[in-house]
Write a protein that holds these residues in place. Structure first.
Motif, PDB file in Angstrom:
ATOM      1  N   GLY A   7      61.533 -22.267 -24.999  1.00 24.20           N
ATOM      2  CA  GLY A   7      61.287 -22.056 -23.571  1.00 24.20           C
ATOM      3  C   GLY A   7      61.229 -20.587 -23.196  1.00 24.20           C
ATOM      4  N   ASP A   8      62.146 -19.812 -23.782  1.00 26.68           N
ATOM      5  CA  ASP A   8      62.143 -18.362 -23.522  1.00 26.68           C
ATOM      6  C   ASP A   8      60.829 -17.736 -23.967  1.00 26.68           C
ATOM      7  N   PHE A   9      60.382 -18.120 -25.167  1.00 28.15           N
ATOM      8  CA  PHE A   9      59.167 -17.534 -25.721  1.00 28.15           C
ATOM      9  C   PHE A   9      57.943 -17.895 -24.888  1.00 28.15           C
ATOM     10  N   LEU A  10      57.852 -19.159 -24.489  1.00 25.43           N
ATOM     11  CA  LEU A  10      56.745 -19.593 -23.638  1.00 25.43           C
ATOM     12  C   LEU A  10      56.726 -18.800 -22.335  1.00 25.43           C
ATOM     13  N   ARG A  11      57.885 -18.702 -21.693  1.00 26.20           N
ATOM     14  CA  ARG A  11      57.956 -18.018 -20.404  1.00 26.20           C
ATOM     15  C   ARG A  11      57.608 -16.541 -20.539  1.00 26.20           C
ATOM     16  N   GLU A  12      58.203 -15.858 -21.532  1.00 23.80           N
ATOM     17  CA  GLU A  12      57.961 -14.430 -21.669  1.00 23.80           C
ATOM     18  C   GLU A  12      56.506 -14.134 -22.053  1.00 23.80           C
ATOM     19  N   LYS A  17      51.260 -12.096 -20.181  1.00 30.30           N
ATOM     20  CA  LYS A  17      49.808 -12.231 -20.052  1.00 30.30           C
ATOM     21  C   LYS A  17      49.373 -12.383 -18.596  1.00 30.30           C
ATOM     22  N   GLY A  18      50.328 -12.569 -17.708  1.00 32.65           N
ATOM     23  CA  GLY A  18      50.003 -12.657 -16.289  1.00 32.65           C
ATOM     24  C   GLY A  18      49.487 -14.013 -15.842  1.00 32.65           C
ATOM     25  N   LEU A  56      48.085 -20.137 -24.363  1.00 30.61           N
ATOM     26  CA  LEU A  56      48.547 -18.751 -24.389  1.00 30.61           C
ATOM     27  C   LEU A  56      47.838 -17.936 -25.464  1.00 30.61           C
ATOM     28  N   GLY A  57      46.879 -18.578 -26.170  1.00 29.95           N
ATOM     29  CA  GLY A  57      46.046 -17.865 -27.129  1.00 29.95           C
ATOM     30  C   GLY A  57      46.608 -17.761 -28.521  1.00 29.95           C
ATOM     31  N   SER A 196      38.367 -12.478 -25.287  1.00 28.52           N
ATOM     32  CA  SER A 196      39.321 -11.893 -24.342  1.00 28.52           C
ATOM     33  C   SER A 196      40.681 -12.587 -24.319  1.00 28.52           C
ATOM     34  N   LYS A 197      40.731 -13.857 -24.765  1.00 33.48           N
ATOM     35  CA  LYS A 197      41.964 -14.630 -24.610  1.00 33.48           C
ATOM     36  C   LYS A 197      42.651 -15.009 -25.916  1.00 33.48           C
TER      37      LYS A 197
END
Length: 303
Positions: A7-12, A17-18, A56-57, A196-197
């Motif tokens: 969860g931390d990794f997903l959120r950060e 990436k904005g 998230l690419g 770009s992504k």
């Protein structure tokens, strides 16, 4: 050293990436579910976690998601189905579709996306039925992109790797139906998106060169030879850098064709000869003979 949970990794990653929770979760889960996953209050299933990472690419390379025996069995069978479609083995595709269809009966709609894509590919390969193929492909893509009309790029949306694959398949169907401008528009969207992504080179290697190859073919059909040459050059450079041998000889061939159309026969001969050499090494005798015949009929030289 920092210790991360999923969860931390997903959120950060999302915040770096904005992206909003709505953008990342769209069509995969609700924003509220993503919020709970990021906060550690909800454990995501394998497929949801995989697709969130893809939006998230990147791939889910850092975290292992504990899954049930049934989930693992379905994952293995879907991977087999994808390989069969890639190999264009119609008999095995049909057999594997039946296997996967039984396993997804009591699963979420998300688990049906790859199955519908495979049915679309089968309809195109076995029956040359563009109408049925397009229906299956649209059913597949609308599971996660319900507002996609099949023609207009959704440039404000994030995409999973499966969505990129399905949209590319839809573009191919338009090209087969003679709607080249629609096909070009869709694959140019995917090309720009991946540039770009998508940050994961491994996944990009499997899809990006084929999109460039498609575009080079379609620009040739539209007699846009400078654009064909540009797509082929970009594809060749990428293949050399990341080692995609599947698309490389096709792109070399298209570069030779584009140069011929642009009147640069000296350079054209060089790349056409390279293409023949590579296809010969791959034991693609029919392709070699086709290139030789094309050169004889369309150029002022023989190879």
């Amino acid at each position: 050293m920092a210790v991360y949970v999923v969860g931390d990794f997903l959120r950060e990653t999302r915040l770096r990436k904005g992206y909003t929770q709505e953008e990342v979760s769209y069509g995969i889960c609700t924003p509220a579910s993503l919020s709970r996953i990021e906060n550690g209050a909800q454990k995501p299933g394998r497929l949801i976690l995989e697709k969130l990472f893809e939006r998230l690419g990147t791939e889910n390379n850092l975290f292992n998601s504990f899954v049930s025996r049934e989930e693992m069995e379905l994952y293995i069978e879907i991977q087999t189905l994808i390989r069969n479609v890639t190999d264009e083995d119609i008999e095995k595709i049909e057999e594997q579709i039946n296997v996967v269809e039984k396993l997804v009966k009591n699963t979420s709609e998300l688990e049906h996306q790859c199955l519908f894509w495979a049915k679309g590919k089968l309809a195109a390969q076995k029956d040359s039925n563009n109408y049925e193929a397009m229906n299956w492909l649209m059913r597949a893509i609308r599971i996660t992109l319900p507002d996609f009309n099949g023609k207009t790029p959704l440039r404000n949306h994030l995409l999973t790797f499966d969505e990129i694959t399905i949209i590319n398949s839809i573009a191919v169907r338009y090209a087969e139906n003679g709607e080249l401008l629609v096909a070009i528009q869709l694959d140019m969207w995917l090309k720009e998106y991946m540039e770009s992504k998508i940050v994961d080179a491994k996944i990009k290697t499997t899809k990006y060169p084929m999109i460039l190859y498609n575009l080079s073919c379609w620009f040739e059909d539209e007699q846009c030879y400078k654009e064909e040459l540009k797509m082929a050059d970009q594809g060749i450079e990428f293949c050399v850098k990341y080692g995609n041998l599947a698309a490389f000889p096709r792109l070399v061939l298209n570069k030779g064709v584009a140069l011929t159309k642009l009147g640069d026969n000296v350079s054209a001969r060089k790349y056409l000869h390279q293409a023949i050499t590579i296809f010969d090494a791959m034991q693609k005798d029919n392709t070699v003979q086709h290139i030789i015949a094309w050169c004889k009929d369309n150029c002022n030289f023989e190879i």
